[in-house]
Every structure is written in structure tokens, then in C-alpha cells.
Design an enzyme around this catalytic site. Sequence first.
Site, PDB file in Angstrom:
ATOM      1  N   SER A   1      34.951  38.882  49.085  1.00  0.00           N
ATOM      2  CA  SER A   1      33.942  39.956  49.000  1.00  0.00           C
ATOM      3  C   SER A   1      33.164  39.858  47.702  1.00  0.00           C
ATOM      4  CB  SER A   1      34.627  41.334  49.045  1.00  0.00           C
ATOM      5  OG  SER A   1      34.933  41.736  50.340  1.00  0.00           O
TER       6      SER A   1
ATOM      7  N   HIS B   1      34.832  49.989  47.312  1.00  0.00           N
ATOM      8  CA  HIS B   1      34.461  48.603  47.576  1.00  0.00           C
ATOM      9  C   HIS B   1      32.950  48.405  47.573  1.00  0.00           C
ATOM     10  CE1 HIS B   1      33.896  44.949  50.109  1.00  0.00           C
ATOM     11  NE2 HIS B   1      35.038  44.550  49.563  1.00  0.00           N
TER      12      HIS B   1
ATOM     13  N   ASN C   1      40.353  36.046  52.961  1.00  0.00           N
ATOM     14  CA  ASN C   1      41.309  35.871  51.858  1.00  0.00           C
ATOM     15  C   ASN C   1      42.671  35.381  52.315  1.00  0.00           C
ATOM     16  OD1 ASN C   1      39.265  36.982  50.273  1.00  0.00           O
ATOM     17  ND2 ASN C   1      40.107  39.053  50.421  1.00  0.00           N
TER      18      ASN C   1
END
Length: 389
Positions: free
Chosen positions: A317, A164, A255
Site C-alpha cells: 500500500s 490507512h 503482502n
Amino acid sequence: MDYYRFWQLLLDEISVAPKNGERRIVTFHDPRHYAGVLSEWRSLKSKRAGLKQVQVSTLIRAFVMPAAGAARLLDRFAESLNVEEDLRIQIHSIPGERVGTAVLPWGVKAIHAPQAWTRSTGVQVRIGVIDTGADYRHPDLKHSLTSGVNLLHRGMLPLDDNGHGTHIAGTLSAAGGSRGMMGVAPRALIYPVKAFDHSGSAYVSDIVLGIDWCVQNKMDLINMSFGMKTRSKALHDVVQKAYRSGIAIIASSGNDGKRGGDYPARYPETIAVGATDKRQRVASFSNRGPYIDVYGPGENVPSCWLREGYKEMSGTSMATSHVTGAAALLLALRPGLTPKELKLLLRRSSVPVRLRKGQRRVSLGGGSADAQRLLRAGTRTRRATAATV
């Protein structure tokens, strides 16, 4: 307060407490008590091995310690302490597929970053990325990454064991040229702050210590692509400290596809980011609402990945790293901008976004980030200010 007794009580509990157990964040009502406890800790830590389990945030005058020890201290010094649960916090992304390459990703083009590069590439802007670390071997990131810090294993490089953080770093400032990927601000400097483990999970205290590190090391921006549902006093305190020190924090909203969002994006001192799709609509997964300051590309975004690869991911993100990159382009031209001024310019220069068919009509907050418009707005503001002086 008996400062030696304070640490002796804690050491008694640490000696029987399980390692890697729950933790607490301890602050003091009186700054003088914090100073006394800190001084005693510094004199004892080299002699008492158990105190290695205690960490300090000087920015908010807090100690992070095992939960059992904090409970014992609260029993003894209740009138002097505030004890907060050290909650878990998660990164904001949805896994996608590995892809062959990502030379100029659609999101970088969508916010008109290439058109802005004639004026700014983000040169020397320092960005603290509090995340899972970064892949230092990725060829597209070798000119962008600096040493940073590993909060999970002090003294080690903040190497990414999740992916990530590498994805975020790629969108921010990959500089692979014609054969590799280009990020939004290819000459910005990324300082990876590894606070998240291989599963994309961290404690609030890790975020507090990460922001503390960014302030102490004079970052220009902090990218925070994660969140949680619960409000944390310690996290809000350290966000406020960064804000007052002149560092803008850009945070993903979450989200859940709902009106509202996660913390820390909901704190007024941050710049809250939602996600759009390739048609400039609010992404189906993105949180939305009046507190969103700006949206960025967040659906099926390709970027750098582990082992010199590339991968598509979706989430607020990904949107946040586009907005942070655009902010870096502006700060290279306007290094004196305050977080409040940066937020206003991002909102004023944004482009209207649309809802998908079937999405509930609510106030969306800001519009979609546009790097070219942001630079124009930022330099117009500077000229107008100079003309009135």
C-alpha cells in the site's frame, strides 16, 4: 423482458431479506435489457423504499443488490443475466508505531522526489484515492484534500475512521512545509473515495462504484492500495473501462511475500506495485514476479495519521502511494500521457532492485521508482515525438 416484473420480484425478496446481508453484482447480456431495467428503476425508486438498497454502475451497466433478490431474478431471467458474488476485499498494509513527526520521509527522498520539485510538484493533477477516506483536519493535508465521495454514507464527507487512507494521502501530497510533512507530489489534488470501513474492508461493488465515480469525475490517476486473491469479472470490466478512458490505475500487489499477487494489480490494465526496504531490496513481505511493473518504498514508512498525528506503516500500500505520487509529477508536465505510456515510462526509468539474502530468486519484473529519472524519460520522449512530427 418484463421490466416492471423484474423489480417487483426483487422487491418481494427485499421485504423479507435481512438488512446489510450478502450482495450480488448483476449485469445483462443484452445492453437493451439493461437500458430498460434502468429506466424502470429510475421511475420506481422514489415510490418504492426498498429500491434504495440497489446501486448502479453506469460504467459497466451493473446493479448491486441483495443476494436473495438476485437469486430470485436469476431463476426467472437466467437467459438474460449474469450474477456475480460481491466479494470482500482488504487494504494492503501492516500496522506500525506512531511517530512524533515525518517532515521528509525516507521514501520521498529515496525516489528523489525533492530533486524533481524544481520541474514539477504535481500541480492540479487529480488523484482518486479509493480507500478508507481521509482526515480533513490534518494540517499537512488541508491544501491537498478535496471533497471526494463517501460510498458508505452518501452525502457525508469521506472521513477516515481507520487511518490507512490518511497515510496514503500523506505520502501522495502532504504539503506541511518546514514544520510538517511533505509528500511526493505536494501540489496534486486528492479526491478521497471512501469505499472501506473502519476495519479496512470493502466489497467489490464498492470498488466498482468508486472507479465509476473517478471516471465520471475525470480523475487523472487512481490509487488502489488493496487487493484480493479471487478474480472478479465486474472489477476487471470497470478497470478496463477506466483504462480505455485514459485513467491510469496504480495498484498494490499484496503482502504475502510470494511470487504472484492479488487482484486488481494482476490485471494487465493496471500498474502493479511491489515494495522495497531502505536498502533498495525487495521487502520481505512484498509479492514479486514478472507481472510487477515497478517497486516503491514500503517498509516502515512514516506518514500522516488520524488526529493530526503521524505513524509508520509497512506494505505494498505504502509503495503504491509513492509510485502514484511520482506519476502525478510527470502528468503535470505531460497531461496527455496514456496509461500504457505511463506504465512504459515507469518501467524504463526505474532503478534495479535486489533480493534479500535467502529470498528465492525469481524474475522481479520492474525496478524501483525514481521520480527524477521518470521526469527525464518523460520529457525526452516528448522531445523525440515532437522532432518526428
